[in-house]
Each structure stands twice: as C-alpha cells, then as structure tokens.
Motif scaffolding. Structure first.
Motif, PDB file in Angstrom:
ATOM      1  N   ILE A   1      -5.306  21.323 -12.258  1.00 34.97           N
ATOM      2  CA  ILE A   1      -4.404  21.413 -11.101  1.00 34.97           C
ATOM      3  C   ILE A   1      -2.953  21.282 -11.572  1.00 34.97           C
ATOM      4  O   ILE A   1      -2.656  20.596 -12.555  1.00 34.97           O
ATOM      5  N   ASP A   2      -2.039  21.923 -10.862  1.00 35.90           N
ATOM      6  CA  ASP A   2      -0.608  21.830 -11.166  1.00 35.90           C
ATOM      7  C   ASP A   2      -0.101  20.452 -10.731  1.00 35.90           C
ATOM      8  O   ASP A   2       0.500  20.282  -9.668  1.00 35.90           O
ATOM      9  N   GLY A   3      -0.358  19.470 -11.563  1.00 41.98           N
ATOM     10  CA  GLY A   3      -0.024  18.101 -11.228  1.00 41.98           C
ATOM     11  C   GLY A   3       1.462  17.846 -11.098  1.00 41.98           C
ATOM     12  O   GLY A   3       1.887  16.992 -10.312  1.00 41.98           O
ATOM     13  N   ARG A   4       2.261  18.566 -11.870  1.00 43.82           N
ATOM     14  CA  ARG A   4       3.715  18.371 -11.750  1.00 43.82           C
ATOM     15  C   ARG A   4       4.196  18.699 -10.346  1.00 43.82           C
ATOM     16  O   ARG A   4       5.009  17.973  -9.763  1.00 43.82           O
ATOM     17  N   THR A   5       3.694  19.796  -9.789  1.00 44.37           N
ATOM     18  CA  THR A   5       4.090  20.165  -8.428  1.00 44.37           C
ATOM     19  C   THR A   5       3.581  19.131  -7.429  1.00 44.37           C
ATOM     20  O   THR A   5       4.302  18.732  -6.502  1.00 44.37           O
ATOM     21  N   VAL A   6       2.350  18.684  -7.606  1.00 42.99           N
ATOM     22  CA  VAL A   6       1.796  17.655  -6.714  1.00 42.99           C
ATOM     23  C   VAL A   6       2.686  16.412  -6.734  1.00 42.99           C
ATOM     24  O   VAL A   6       3.024  15.844  -5.678  1.00 42.99           O
ATOM     25  N   LEU A   7       3.087  15.974  -7.911  1.00 38.44           N
ATOM     26  CA  LEU A   7       3.894  14.758  -8.051  1.00 38.44           C
ATOM     27  C   LEU A   7       5.329  14.966  -7.570  1.00 38.44           C
ATOM     28  O   LEU A   7       5.912  14.064  -6.948  1.00 38.44           O
ATOM     29  N   GLU A   8       5.901  16.128  -7.844  1.00 40.04           N
ATOM     30  CA  GLU A   8       7.264  16.397  -7.376  1.00 40.04           C
ATOM     31  C   GLU A   8       7.318  16.406  -5.853  1.00 40.04           C
ATOM     32  O   GLU A   8       8.260  15.882  -5.243  1.00 40.04           O
ATOM     33  N   ARG A   9       6.319  16.999  -5.228  1.00 35.32           N
ATOM     34  CA  ARG A   9       6.292  17.004  -3.762  1.00 35.32           C
ATOM     35  C   ARG A   9       6.073  15.595  -3.217  1.00 35.32           C
ATOM     36  O   ARG A   9       6.626  15.236  -2.173  1.00 35.32           O
ATOM     37  N   ALA A  10       5.300  14.795  -3.915  1.00 37.59           N
ATOM     38  CA  ALA A  10       5.109  13.405  -3.500  1.00 37.59           C
ATOM     39  C   ALA A  10       6.415  12.632  -3.609  1.00 37.59           C
ATOM     40  O   ALA A  10       6.750  11.817  -2.735  1.00 37.59           O
ATOM     41  N   ARG A  11       7.157  12.899  -4.675  1.00 39.02           N
ATOM     42  CA  ARG A  11       8.417  12.200  -4.877  1.00 39.02           C
ATOM     43  C   ARG A  11       9.449  12.550  -3.816  1.00 39.02           C
ATOM     44  O   ARG A  11      10.362  11.776  -3.544  1.00 39.02           O
ATOM     45  N   ALA A  12       9.280  13.724  -3.181  1.00 45.26           N
ATOM     46  CA  ALA A  12      10.245  14.181  -2.173  1.00 45.26           C
ATOM     47  C   ALA A  12       9.975  13.609  -0.782  1.00 45.26           C
ATOM     48  O   ALA A  12      10.739  13.859   0.153  1.00 45.26           O
ATOM     49  N   VAL A  13       8.902  12.840  -0.619  1.00 48.44           N
ATOM     50  CA  VAL A  13       8.583  12.264   0.696  1.00 48.44           C
ATOM     51  C   VAL A  13       9.692  11.304   1.122  1.00 48.44           C
ATOM     52  O   VAL A  13      10.168  10.479   0.326  1.00 48.44           O
ATOM     53  N   ASP A  14      10.113  11.408   2.380  1.00 46.84           N
ATOM     54  CA  ASP A  14      11.139  10.526   2.939  1.00 46.84           C
ATOM     55  C   ASP A  14      10.467   9.236   3.409  1.00 46.84           C
ATOM     56  O   ASP A  14       9.718   9.248   4.402  1.00 46.84           O
ATOM     57  N   PRO A  15      10.719   8.115   2.739  1.00 47.13           N
ATOM     58  CA  PRO A  15      10.040   6.868   3.120  1.00 47.13           C
ATOM     59  C   PRO A  15      10.306   6.461   4.572  1.00 47.13           C
ATOM     60  O   PRO A  15       9.392   5.987   5.257  1.00 47.13           O
ATOM     61  N   GLU A  16      11.540   6.640   5.040  1.00 45.65           N
ATOM     62  CA  GLU A  16      11.854   6.203   6.397  1.00 45.65           C
ATOM     63  C   GLU A  16      11.124   7.045   7.440  1.00 45.65           C
ATOM     64  O   GLU A  16      10.649   6.523   8.458  1.00 45.65           O
ATOM     65  N   ARG A  17      11.011   8.318   7.174  1.00 41.48           N
ATOM     66  CA  ARG A  17      10.286   9.179   8.107  1.00 41.48           C
ATOM     67  C   ARG A  17       8.803   8.811   8.118  1.00 41.48           C
ATOM     68  O   ARG A  17       8.159   8.788   9.175  1.00 41.48           O
ATOM     69  N   ALA A  18       8.258   8.516   6.933  1.00 44.32           N
ATOM     70  CA  ALA A  18       6.853   8.126   6.850  1.00 44.32           C
ATOM     71  C   ALA A  18       6.619   6.788   7.551  1.00 44.32           C
ATOM     72  O   ALA A  18       5.619   6.605   8.253  1.00 44.32           O
ATOM     73  N   LYS A  19       7.548   5.861   7.388  1.00 42.58           N
ATOM     74  CA  LYS A  19       7.418   4.575   8.077  1.00 42.58           C
ATOM     75  C   LYS A  19       7.534   4.741   9.585  1.00 42.58           C
ATOM     76  O   LYS A  19       6.861   4.038  10.354  1.00 42.58           O
ATOM     77  N   ALA A  20       8.370   5.663  10.012  1.00 45.04           N
ATOM     78  CA  ALA A  20       8.486   5.914  11.451  1.00 45.04           C
ATOM     79  C   ALA A  20       7.150   6.406  12.016  1.00 45.04           C
ATOM     80  O   ALA A  20       6.771   6.051  13.142  1.00 45.04           O
ATOM     81  N   PHE A  21       6.459   7.221  11.246  1.00 40.96           N
ATOM     82  CA  PHE A  21       5.129   7.668  11.647  1.00 40.96           C
ATOM     83  C   PHE A  21       4.198   6.463  11.795  1.00 40.96           C
ATOM     84  O   PHE A  21       3.442   6.337  12.766  1.00 40.96           O
ATOM     85  N   GLY A  22       4.262   5.543  10.839  1.00 43.74           N
ATOM     86  CA  GLY A  22       3.465   4.328  10.929  1.00 43.74           C
ATOM     87  C   GLY A  22       3.820   3.502  12.150  1.00 43.74           C
ATOM     88  O   GLY A  22       2.943   2.918  12.802  1.00 43.74           O
ATOM     89  N   GLY A  23       5.112   3.471  12.492  1.00 43.15           N
ATOM     90  CA  GLY A  23       5.540   2.760  13.684  1.00 43.15           C
ATOM     91  C   GLY A  23       4.987   3.378  14.950  1.00 43.15           C
ATOM     92  O   GLY A  23       4.613   2.674  15.902  1.00 43.15           O
ATOM     93  N   THR A  24       4.911   4.702  14.967  1.00 41.83           N
ATOM     94  CA  THR A  24       4.325   5.406  16.125  1.00 41.83           C
ATOM     95  C   THR A  24       2.849   5.055  16.272  1.00 41.83           C
ATOM     96  O   THR A  24       2.353   4.816  17.387  1.00 41.83           O
ATOM     97  N   LEU A  25       2.131   5.024  15.151  1.00 37.71           N
ATOM     98  CA  LEU A  25       0.721   4.631  15.201  1.00 37.71           C
ATOM     99  C   LEU A  25       0.583   3.200  15.716  1.00 37.71           C
ATOM    100  O   LEU A  25      -0.301   2.906  16.528  1.00 37.71           O
ATOM    101  N   ALA A  26       1.461   2.311  15.256  1.00 38.92           N
ATOM    102  CA  ALA A  26       1.399   0.912  15.683  1.00 38.92           C
ATOM    103  C   ALA A  26       1.655   0.777  17.178  1.00 38.92           C
ATOM    104  O   ALA A  26       1.009  -0.038  17.855  1.00 38.92           O
ATOM    105  N   ALA A  27       2.575   1.570  17.706  1.00 42.37           N
ATOM    106  CA  ALA A  27       2.850   1.535  19.147  1.00 42.37           C
ATOM    107  C   ALA A  27       1.614   1.951  19.933  1.00 42.37           C
ATOM    108  O   ALA A  27       1.307   1.378  20.988  1.00 42.37           O
ATOM    109  N   GLY A  28       0.898   2.944  19.421  1.00 42.71           N
ATOM    110  CA  GLY A  28      -0.339   3.365  20.080  1.00 42.71           C
ATOM    111  C   GLY A  28      -1.384   2.262  20.069  1.00 42.71           C
ATOM    112  O   GLY A  28      -2.085   2.044  21.061  1.00 42.71           O
TER     113      GLY A  28
END
Length: 437
Positions: free
Chosen positions: A164-191
C-alpha cells in the motif's frame, strides 16, 4: 505514562517508512507471499481494515487470526502454504494469552525466519523473539495504547507488506485538523447527553470494516464508570431510533483510512473528556482475564453458572436496552450468517438495538463496555462443542479449553457486576436455529 504518542504517529511512521518497506521487500523476496497477523483487539483490527479495503499492489495476502476457536486456528493454517507464510506476532504487552498461544502453535510448524514480532521494548515477547531468532523485532511505541496504534508499525508494517502507498496514507493522516475532529467528538457527546448513546456506524462498502476498528476504539475508551457509548456495526434493524446516532460521513478512498483513524482518535478523546472518563485505560478488562486464568487452572469442569434462560433474559428487557449476542463459535462466513438471523429475530422481538461479537475477540473490543459501561445490556452468550480440538505446544491444554475458560471467565465477570446474562450451550453451530424467537 503519557498515552498521547498516537498524536505523533503519522510523523514517526513517515520517518520509519523506508525501513518498514525494506523489511517487507525482503520478506517477499524470500518467497513469503502471505502474512498471518496473530493478535487481539488493537493489534489486529487495523491490519484487517487495511487488508480488506485494498487489493494488494504487491500481490501479497494478509489474514488475521484473533480467535482461539480451534476451527478458526485450523482455517488459518489451511488457508495457505505454511512454508510461504510470515507470522506477524503482535502484542503491546508481550503477554497476551491468545497471541502467545497462536505463536506457540505455529512455531512448531515453521522456521524462525518466518516470524516477526511487534511489541513494547523490554517485554517478554521481545526477549523471546530475540532468543529464538525471529526475522525482526519491531518496537511498539510505549506511549501509545493498543487501540490507538493503527498508524504505528502495528498498522504500517502490514501496509508495507501489502504494498500500500503508506506515505500517502500517513500524509493524509497528518493533514487532519485536530480541532475539527474534536468538534465531531463534541457533537457525538451532545447526542449521548440527549439520550442517544447507541452509535450506528455505516461506512461505505469500500471501507466497511473500518466500523470494526471504530467499535473497539469507542467501546473500550468510553465504557467505564457506568457511562459509555454502544457502537453498532452491521445493524440489521432500522437504525433510526430515539436512542441512536447514525454516522454515515466517512471517506470512501482507502488511502484516506489513515485520516479516518486520526479523526476518530481525536473525536473519541474529546467524547471521553465530555463524558468524564479516561480515554486511555480499560480497568474492567483484567478481571475477565483473571477469571479465565482461574478457570484454566481449576481441577475438572467448572460448576454451572447461575445465568438466566433465554426466556428470562427477554422478560428482563427494559426500554433503551441493547442486546449483545456473544458467540464463542468459529468466526466463519456461514456461522456469521446464522448468527445474523438470531440477532435479527431477537432485535424484532425486543424492539431494541443489537450487536454481535465473536468470542474471545470481543473481549478485546466491547468487553470493557459490557462490564464498565451503563447497565443497559442484555447478554446472550452462546457456546458449542468443538468438532475438533488442537493442543497448544509448550503450554498445558488446548485451544478449546482456552476458549471455554475465556467464555466462563467473562460470564462470571458480567454476573459479578449484576448484568443480565443468558448462557446457551449448543452441540454444534448448526443448532443456532433453535435460538430464533
């Protein structure tokens, strides 16, 4: 110890990627065209997701063994020529009972150069692997918990073996916005705060098994202190209910799996913060392990356990409950199909959300939630006789005995917490039809 090393995993694995691909290339050059990952929970779920979501560009096959059912071990052995199989033995602690049993079984049937270990530095498994001449020992980061290890060598060495093209997998992982991901977690918690504590996961078909990985991450992270979120995978019933949240927003490209791993890790961390639980421990898992060890060392068959009958379990149902079918059966396609019918029938009869877990696999996934989470579970434990059993070399006993001890140990742990449990023992998996209501 700080358990936040997973935040740096994309960068750390990028620096190690060339070494991992070099190891993988040498494995393939030596004629090993299949990998069998031997591990439980976080040690095997990410490799399973990657292998099932991609066609190996390198033509390498990767399977996972995470069941002590003798039929599962036999199927794993017969699926490919043992002489052309690499055995990837993965255990963060280096002491996982199932993983070491798998290792001992295949060590008696293969050469030392067919084994690679991934484990914490200084673990008993590392010592054993070096003493016995494994092809390689790859360190598991000490500051990364097992269920957060998808982007460490636990997931990335299998990715390299698959080509598998692991470099691309890891580069895309590195580009994740932590605050946006945490906001998603906050939405789940509200539910969850609004009473929607069942999380129905519906990823696209191209990455369908991602739901299995998320199930462990969310269940084991949130399910403690009487709180928790119940992940629902492959829901056969109507998912739109007053107590459910349905998640359909997933990237369909398998090269985005790294980004999905990171997104859900951040989201789960935030979800746990909102629930007031520690995202990185699993305090109720060790109890079932201890009781299973007691069962293994006890003389003769254990005394009958005071569980409910299936009829009594149904009568004890309350609004907003969920049913967990816990099957100590071979995790084979035909068995899964029969269990799905049982799950659907019970879901219709009870009018509640249902889940399905194969034992002992689920002990390393949803087991923490069952014992430490809210008392809303109805647990239907199913065991059967084994058509064939296997001795575990260098270890007293068989895989069948280990599986039975794990089943009884978990039932005892559930009963000790006052959970509603029915246990049904069948002569064979074909008899599952009798459990449909």
């Amino acid at each position: 110890m700080n358990r936040l090393g997973w935040i740096r995993a994309p960068e750390s694995s990028l620096t190690e990627w060339d070494r991992l691909t070099a190891l993988a290339a040498q494995v393939r050059a030596d004629g090993l065209d299949r990998t069998l990952v031997c591990g439980m929970g976080g040690s095997s779920l990410a490799p399973h997701v990657l292998a099932s979501s991609t066609r190996s560009p390198a033509g390498h096959r990767l399977d996972v063994l995470d069941s002590t059912d003798p039929a599962a071990v036999i199927a794993a052995e017969r699926a490919h020529d043992t002489a052309r199989t690499l055995f990837l033995i993965v255990s963060k602690s280096g002491t996982t009972a199932e993983t070491l049993a798998f290792y001992r079984y295949f060590w008696a049937r293969a050469r030392p150069e067919q084994f690679v270990a991934i484990t914490d530095p200084g673990s008993a498994l590392e010592t054993l692997a070096r003493e016995r001449g494994f092809r390689a020992v790859v360190p598991h980061p000490a500051d990364v918990g097992g269920r957060y290890a998808a982007l460490t060598a636990v997931g990335m060495l299998p990715a390299a073996l698959l080509g598998i093209d692991g470099r691309t997998v890891l580069e895309r992982a590195r580009a994740v916005d932590p605050e946006r991901a945490k906001a998603f977690g906050g939405t789940l918690a509200a539910g969850v705060s609004a009473g929607r504590d069942k999380l129905v996961l519906k990823p696209p078909a191209s990455v369908a098994t991602l739901a299995d990985w998320i199930e462990q991450l969310v269940a084991e992270s949130t399910g403690k202190g009487g709180r928790g979120v119940v992940p629902v995978v492959d829901a056969p019933e109507d998912a739109t209910r007053s107590d459910t949240q349905v998640v359909t927003d997933f990237a369909a490209d398998p090269l985005d799996l790294g980004a999905e791993f990171m997104r859900w890790e951040y989201a789960t961390w935030e979800l746990c913060e909102r629930l007031g639980v520690n995202a990185f421990d699993q305090p109720d898992v060790d109890e079932a392990k201890r009781l299973a060890r007691e069962e293994l060392t006890g003389a003769g068959p254990g005394a009958p356990l005071a569980t409910l009958s299936p009829e009594e379990l149904r009568r004890r149902a309350r609004p907003r409950d969920y049913l967990a079918v816990l099957a100590y059966l071979p995790p084979l396609r035909e068995v899964s199909a029969r269990l799905l019918k049982v799950r659907m029938a019970w879901g219709r009869a009870l009018g509640c959300v249902t889940t399905l877990g194969f034992g002992p696999r689920y002990l390393h996934s949803t087991g923490q939630l069952h014992k430490g989470g809210p008392d809303t579970g109805l647990f239907l434990v199913i065991t059967t006789d084994d058509a064939e059993d296997l001795e575990i070399p260098e270890q007293k006993g068989t895989f069948g005995a280990l599986k039975r001890a794990q089943a009884r140990g978990d039932i005892r742990a559930l009963l000790a917490r006052g959970r509603r449990v029915a246990h049904v023992h069948l002569a064979r998996p074909d008899d599952l039809e009798s459990l449909r209501v």
